[in-house]
Design a protein around this motif. Structure first.
Motif, mmCIF file in Angstrom:
data_model
loop_
_atom_site.group_PDB
_atom_site.id
_atom_site.type_symbol
_atom_site.label_atom_id
_atom_site.label_comp_id
_atom_site.label_asym_id
_atom_site.label_seq_id
_atom_site.Cartn_x
_atom_site.Cartn_y
_atom_site.Cartn_z
ATOM 1 N N GLU A 73 -8.882 -2.996 -2.148
ATOM 2 C CA GLU A 73 -10.297 -3.109 -2.638
ATOM 3 C C GLU A 73 -10.785 -1.722 -3.205
ATOM 4 O O GLU A 73 -11.694 -1.751 -4.079
ATOM 5 N N THR A 74 -10.308 -0.574 -2.508
ATOM 6 C CA THR A 74 -10.849 0.717 -2.956
ATOM 7 C C THR A 74 -9.890 1.487 -3.703
ATOM 8 O O THR A 74 -10.092 2.660 -4.014
ATOM 9 N N GLY A 75 -8.812 0.873 -3.899
ATOM 10 C CA GLY A 75 -7.546 1.729 -4.681
ATOM 11 C C GLY A 75 -7.064 2.769 -3.882
ATOM 12 O O GLY A 75 -6.321 3.758 -4.536
ATOM 13 N N ALA A 76 -6.893 2.507 -2.621
ATOM 14 C CA ALA A 76 -6.493 3.754 -1.687
ATOM 15 C C ALA A 76 -5.028 3.827 -1.496
ATOM 16 O O ALA A 76 -4.313 2.715 -1.485
ATOM 17 N N ASN A 77 -4.592 5.096 -1.290
ATOM 18 C CA ASN A 77 -2.947 5.005 -1.112
ATOM 19 C C ASN A 77 -3.000 4.871 0.380
ATOM 20 O O ASN A 77 -3.643 5.364 1.385
ATOM 21 N N LEU A 78 -1.700 4.209 1.008
ATOM 22 C CA LEU A 78 -1.493 3.694 2.085
ATOM 23 C C LEU A 78 -0.204 4.692 2.703
ATOM 24 O O LEU A 78 0.796 4.487 2.384
ATOM 25 N N PHE A 79 -0.759 5.607 3.765
ATOM 26 C CA PHE A 79 0.239 6.239 4.547
ATOM 27 C C PHE A 79 0.636 5.300 5.842
ATOM 28 O O PHE A 79 -0.210 5.218 6.411
ATOM 29 N N ASP A 80 1.732 5.579 6.247
ATOM 30 C CA ASP A 80 2.099 5.084 7.533
ATOM 31 C C ASP A 80 2.965 5.999 8.442
ATOM 32 O O ASP A 80 3.689 6.447 8.146
ATOM 33 N N LEU A 81 1.950 6.110 9.519
ATOM 34 C CA LEU A 81 2.302 6.917 10.467
ATOM 35 C C LEU A 81 2.650 6.277 11.900
ATOM 36 O O LEU A 81 2.327 6.853 13.106
ATOM 37 N N SER A 82 3.065 5.085 11.956
ATOM 38 C CA SER A 82 3.191 4.099 13.009
ATOM 39 C C SER A 82 4.453 4.605 13.706
ATOM 40 O O SER A 82 5.399 5.372 13.121
#
Length: 812
Positions: free
Chosen positions: A575-584
């Protein structure tokens, strides 16, 4: 709809907004309210009214093509969004709950629960910058390269013994013989049937005709009865006419007009930008010389007036104070000199007095006023300016000649003339400072030392504590290389194409009733969707809202497996065009080992996240980072390696950084609750769906799978027996039942509820004990404790005072 309709809609929204501003910015502030219920009711009414304005302005901004109007509407829209977020935050602090139930307010305002839905502004995704679009393309290209260059898995050949091979051949041969035998039996049965029919006489033919007539007449009558029943249900309004289920020509035309409107917006915006450049250059070339000459004459006249009034030439105002802009104000020379002297005294004496004044004011407020008061807003002043702009320029403007809604040249000239004046004023200030210095040297030689004294004061005023700059561990690397490394390491991922509207759920209709009976209701999935849109989507989508609204750096989504936590994370990014970073913990396991490697990983993630904002940093299984005791099977993964360093990196996020950390957990009980609550300022509990949400989920998910929901499928029964099952369980069951073969057979054999019962029974639901454990865990969070104190008659705000008293008693 036409542009005239949207202009009228804008005027209606502005009228409602002006009434709200009059109420909130009244000369006499309301007295502190002692009754918490009455105060919350006032907040809830304001909240609902602002949402209605928000919904109207969002429609208007999406369809208006006039570029200058769009800028005014955008500023007001951002202000209204920010005010909605502020009111939500205030309701949480006053009611001590993330979820609110306002059935009585909706009833009084004659609104439906759908009117309470928070709309996601379409410009979040449609007006993405070219840089963001390039980032998406770059991410897609890197992922494609990784797929192509990735080495394919080698074909594993399994050794087979002679006995196993003979057994497989025997099975295949027996199956072939069985198929041939079945085919021969079918052919012989058909031949015998033909001989029996040929041998029958006249009596057999009549019986066959009667049988055919009976079947046909029954079929025709059932069809007539069904048509009559359907017509009756449509007439009574209990069923939808099939012709209304298909998009009518008017809807198709409206959709085409909307698409044309978006194209017009782009065309008008391009023309507007071109006109700005040409008109700015024209004004600078034509009027720039006259502006400079006029300013210099006025400043020289001011020099002479000050010399005549005080006997000496004045000091030229500093650039920080406004420069010659102070001179052009309607004031006498003596007043200007007094103002400048007063400002210098304030600058020197401001720092030590500030703390004492704040303490005194705070004590006065605590002593004089007791009760609940609304917090000061950061958006009301902006809304007031926007409302005034609308009244002054657009409310009564005659646009009969501007049928195509193009930009207006005179407005551009008015705006750019001020900017050009500011640019020329700075140039004139530099020249006039030199000229004033020359006048002083020639006329007032004995007073020339003042300028040096002032210069020393300036140098002294600038001295202060220097802020420590963060060390850039990757200063020698380009952003593209960091971006590519994060993608290759799996720390930067592509978000799924999921919208927040796809997170299905119904409104909680019993929330108010349960709270009136001192029962804390579990929120519905629609409430979760609304909270996520307010805390995550609106601040990430709008820079103004993120900077001025209460800052939320980290959110924790807690709930059983399958309730849609991961889907919400991807929906926020989409919805916001945000980048997704995964620190799981599972993603970072084995990557960047050691303390230096961990510091480098966090530095790279947060650096790229801030440079390519908006960004979401996702931590799946967030409880593993704060384990009370790490399980034996997970010790090698070292899930707690980010426990100390991640909160430090979180502190570096500021108001201008649109970066949000979202943690998801299905087992928060295994984590240390204090550390978890310090990390995540907002904890959103997601329950299993209620009956209304389950009904909607079954219907929408089956239809999404190309299944037909007919009268043979009892959705109410399915929703009832699936109590305790999550949306993930429902998706799993529907995928196993509504297969491709079953979809082809729907015409002759419609779907029934019995088909879903078997696969559903094989899955373990979320039992009542698990939900009660989550509720009791949430009651131990800071907000949960305040809620319990408020429910037991103890005010949540009095907790700190009681804590002090308790310590004193302990000492005794």
């Amino acid at each position: 709809m036409s542009q005239r309709t949207y202009n009228e809609m804008w005027a209606g929204a502005q009228l409602e907004l002006s009434q709200l501003l009059i109420e909130e910015l009244s000369a006499e502030p309301p007295r502190p309210e002692k009754d918490r219920v009455v105060f919350f009711q006032r907040l809830a009414v304001l909240y609902v009214r602002y949402i209605q304005i928000f919904r109207q302005l969002e429609k208007v901004y999406d369809q208006v093509v006039h570029p200058q109007k769009r800028r005014v509407i955008r500023a007001i829209l951002d202000g209204v969004m920010g005010r909605v977020v502020e009111l939500k935050n205030e309701m949480v602090e006053k009611e001590f709950s993330e979820y609110h139930y306002m059935d009585d307010v909706l009833h009084d305002l004659k609104l439906t629960p759908r009117d309470l839905e928070i709309p996601i502004p379409r410009y979040f995704s449609s007006e993405l910058n070219k840089e963001l679009q390039e980032q998406k393309m770059m991410l897609a290209d890197i992922l494609k390269m990784m797929e192509v260059t990735g080495s394919p898995e080698p074909l594993v050949t399994k050794d087979m013994s002679q006995e196993e091979a003979i057994k497989i051949i025997q099975v295949m041969e027996r199956a072939r013989q069985g198929r041939l035998r079945a085919k021969l039996n079918e052919e012989s049965w058909n031949m015998n049937r033909m001989y029996r029919i040929k041998g029958s006489g006249k009596v057999g033919t009549e019986l066959a005709a009667l049988c055919i007539q009976k079947v046909w007449r029954g079929y025709v009558q059932r069809k007539r009865t069904k048509i009559a029943r359907d017509e009756e249900m449509i007439f009574l309004g209990m069923a939808v006419d099939p012709k209304h289920q298909v998009p009518c020509p008017a809807e198709i035309t409206a959709q085409a007009i909307e698409a044309c409107t978006w194209i017009k917006q782009e065309e008008h915006e391009e023309d507007y930008q071109k006109s700005i450049v040409t008109l700015t250059n024209q004004l600078r070339n034509v009027e720039g010389h006259d502006m400079s000459k006029t300013m210099k004459d006025q400043i020289r006249q001011w020099f002479i007036e000050c010399r005549d009034a005080t006997g000496s030439f004045p000091d030229y105002p500093d650039e920080e104070d406004g420069g010659s802009a102070l001179i052009f104000a309607v004031k006498s020379p003596q007043q200007l000199i007094e103002e400048i002297a007063a400002k210098e005294e304030e600058d020197t004496n401001n720092k030590p007095k500030g703390k004492e004044e704040k303490k005194e004011k705070g004590n006065d407020v605590e002593e004089e006023e007791a009760g609940l008061m609304m917090l000061p807003s950061a958006f009301l002043s902006d809304l007031e300016v926007g409302s005034k702009t609308f009244v002054d320029f657009w409310k009564t403007r005659n646009e009969s000649k501007n049928f195509n809604q193009r930009h207006e040249i005179e407005l551009i000239k008015e705006e750019k003339r001020k900017i050009i004046e500011e640019e020329i004023r700075k140039q004139v200030d530099e020249q006039m400072r030199q000229e004033l210095a020359e006048w002083k040297l020639t006329v007032d030689k004995d007073k020339g030392g003042k300028t040096k004294g002032n210069a020393k004061k300036k140098k002294g005023s600038k001295s202060g504590k220097k802020k420590k700059k963060e060390k850039d561990l990757t200063a020698d690397r380009a952003l593209e290389s960091l971006f590519q490394e994060l993608v290759e390491q799996g720390l930067l991922k592509k978000a799924n194409n999921v919208r927040l509207q796809d997170y299905l759920g119904d409104y909680s209709y019993l929330g108010t009733t349960l709270r009136q009976n001192d029962i804390e209701p579990m929120p519905s999935l629609a409430d979760v969707r609304q909270v996520v849109s307010l805390y995550a989507v609106l601040p990430l989508g709008s820079q103004v809202v993120h900077e001025k609204a209460p800052l939320i750096k980290a959110i924790l989504l807690a709930g059983p497996a399958g309730v849609g936590k991961k889907m919400l994370v991807h929906a926020i990014c989409h919805e916001t065009g945000a980048n997704l970073f995964d620190l799981s913990p599972l993603t970072t396991a084995g990557k960047y080992p050691g303390k230096s490697g961990l510091a480098m990983m966090l530095h790279m993630v947060f650096k790229v996240a801030r440079l390519l904002q908006p960004s979401v940093i996702w931590i799946e299984d967030a409880e593993k980072m704060f384990y009370k005791k790490v399980p034996k099977e997970e010790k090698e993964l070292d899930p707690k390696r980010l426990k100390k360093d991640l909160p430090k990196s979180l502190k570096m996020i500021k108001g201008e950084d649109r970066v949000l950390i979202i943690g998801t957990t299905k087992d928060p009980l295994s984590a240390d609750i204090k550390s978890l609550c310090k990390m995540y300022s907002k904890i959103i509990l997601i329950p299993r769906p209620d009956y209304g949400s389950r009904y909607i989920l079954w219907k929408e998910l089956i239809e999404k799978r190309s299944g037909e929901v007919t009268k043979a499928l009892d959705l109410s029964c399915l929703a009832k027996i699936s109590d305790g099952y999550t949306p993930g369980h429902m998706v799993q069951v529907i995928q196993s039942v509504v297969t491709k073969d079953r979809i082809l057979k729907q015409a002759t054999r419609p779907l029934t509820a019995d088909e879903f019962v078997g696969p559903l029974a094989k899955i373990d639901p979320v039992f009542q004990e698990e939900e009660e454990a989550l509720k009791s865990w949430y009651a131990k969070t800071p907000l949960g404790k305040k809620r319990i104190k408020a429910a037991t008659g103890k005010d949540g705000e009095e907790a700190p005072v009681k804590g002090k008293d308790a310590k004193k008693k302990g000492k005794k």
